[in-house]
Design a protein around this motif. Structure first.
Motif, mmCIF file in Angstrom:
data_model
loop_
_atom_site.group_PDB
_atom_site.id
_atom_site.type_symbol
_atom_site.label_atom_id
_atom_site.label_comp_id
_atom_site.label_asym_id
_atom_site.label_seq_id
_atom_site.Cartn_x
_atom_site.Cartn_y
_atom_site.Cartn_z
ATOM 1 N N LEU A 3 0.851 -1.188 0.000
ATOM 2 C CA LEU A 3 0.000 0.000 0.000
ATOM 3 C C LEU A 3 0.887 1.238 0.000
ATOM 4 N N TYR A 4 0.585 2.180 -0.884
ATOM 5 C CA TYR A 4 1.327 3.431 -0.975
ATOM 6 C C TYR A 4 0.371 4.598 -0.745
ATOM 7 N N CYS A 5 0.890 5.641 -0.108
ATOM 8 C CA CYS A 5 0.132 6.866 0.126
ATOM 9 C C CYS A 5 0.765 7.979 -0.697
ATOM 10 N N VAL A 55 4.593 13.236 -2.909
ATOM 11 C CA VAL A 55 5.363 12.456 -1.944
ATOM 12 C C VAL A 55 4.689 11.104 -1.805
ATOM 13 N N VAL A 56 5.447 10.050 -2.025
ATOM 14 C CA VAL A 56 4.922 8.691 -1.933
ATOM 15 C C VAL A 56 5.554 8.021 -0.717
ATOM 16 N N ASP A 60 4.592 1.923 6.224
ATOM 17 C CA ASP A 60 5.278 2.296 7.463
ATOM 18 C C ASP A 60 5.502 3.800 7.576
ATOM 19 N N GLY A 61 5.071 4.555 6.567
ATOM 20 C CA GLY A 61 5.257 5.995 6.572
ATOM 21 C C GLY A 61 6.607 6.455 6.061
ATOM 22 N N GLU A 62 7.406 5.535 5.538
ATOM 23 C CA GLU A 62 8.714 5.873 4.987
ATOM 24 C C GLU A 62 8.552 6.427 3.571
ATOM 25 N N ILE A 63 9.287 7.486 3.266
ATOM 26 C CA ILE A 63 9.229 8.065 1.920
ATOM 27 C C ILE A 63 9.883 7.103 0.929
ATOM 28 N N VAL A 64 9.116 6.764 -0.090
ATOM 29 C CA VAL A 64 9.595 5.888 -1.155
ATOM 30 C C VAL A 64 10.176 6.735 -2.288
#
Length: 76
Positions: A3-5, A55-56, A60-64
């Motif tokens: 899952l990506y935000c 920003v993706v 875990d909330g880590e920037i991809v």
């Protein structure tokens, strides 16, 4: 699938709601960030977007990745 935000901060604001997508990998997230930036630019034309990035982050909330709108706007 991971899952990506996708968020779009502009000058300490986030004018668009985050978008969540389940995608196969970071390459697919890159393609989605580009498509999202192109679609938002085409729909709004807001000049502030020239300073914005998509920003993706992962689950875990880590920037991809960070995808600049200027790259999407000038891409063929």
């Amino acid at each position: 699938m991971p899952l990506y935000c996708f968020t779009i901060p502009i000058d300490d604001q986030t004018p668009h709601d985050p978008a969540f997508r389940s995608l196969r990998d970071a390459d697919a997230a890159y393609d989605e960030a580009k498509r999202l930036a192109q679609d938002i630019w085409a729909a709004s034309g807001d000049r502030r977007l020239m300073r914005a990035v998509v920003v993706v982050t992962d689950a875990d909330g880590e920037i991809v990745l960070e995808f600049p709108f200027t790259e999407a706007i000038t891409a063929p």
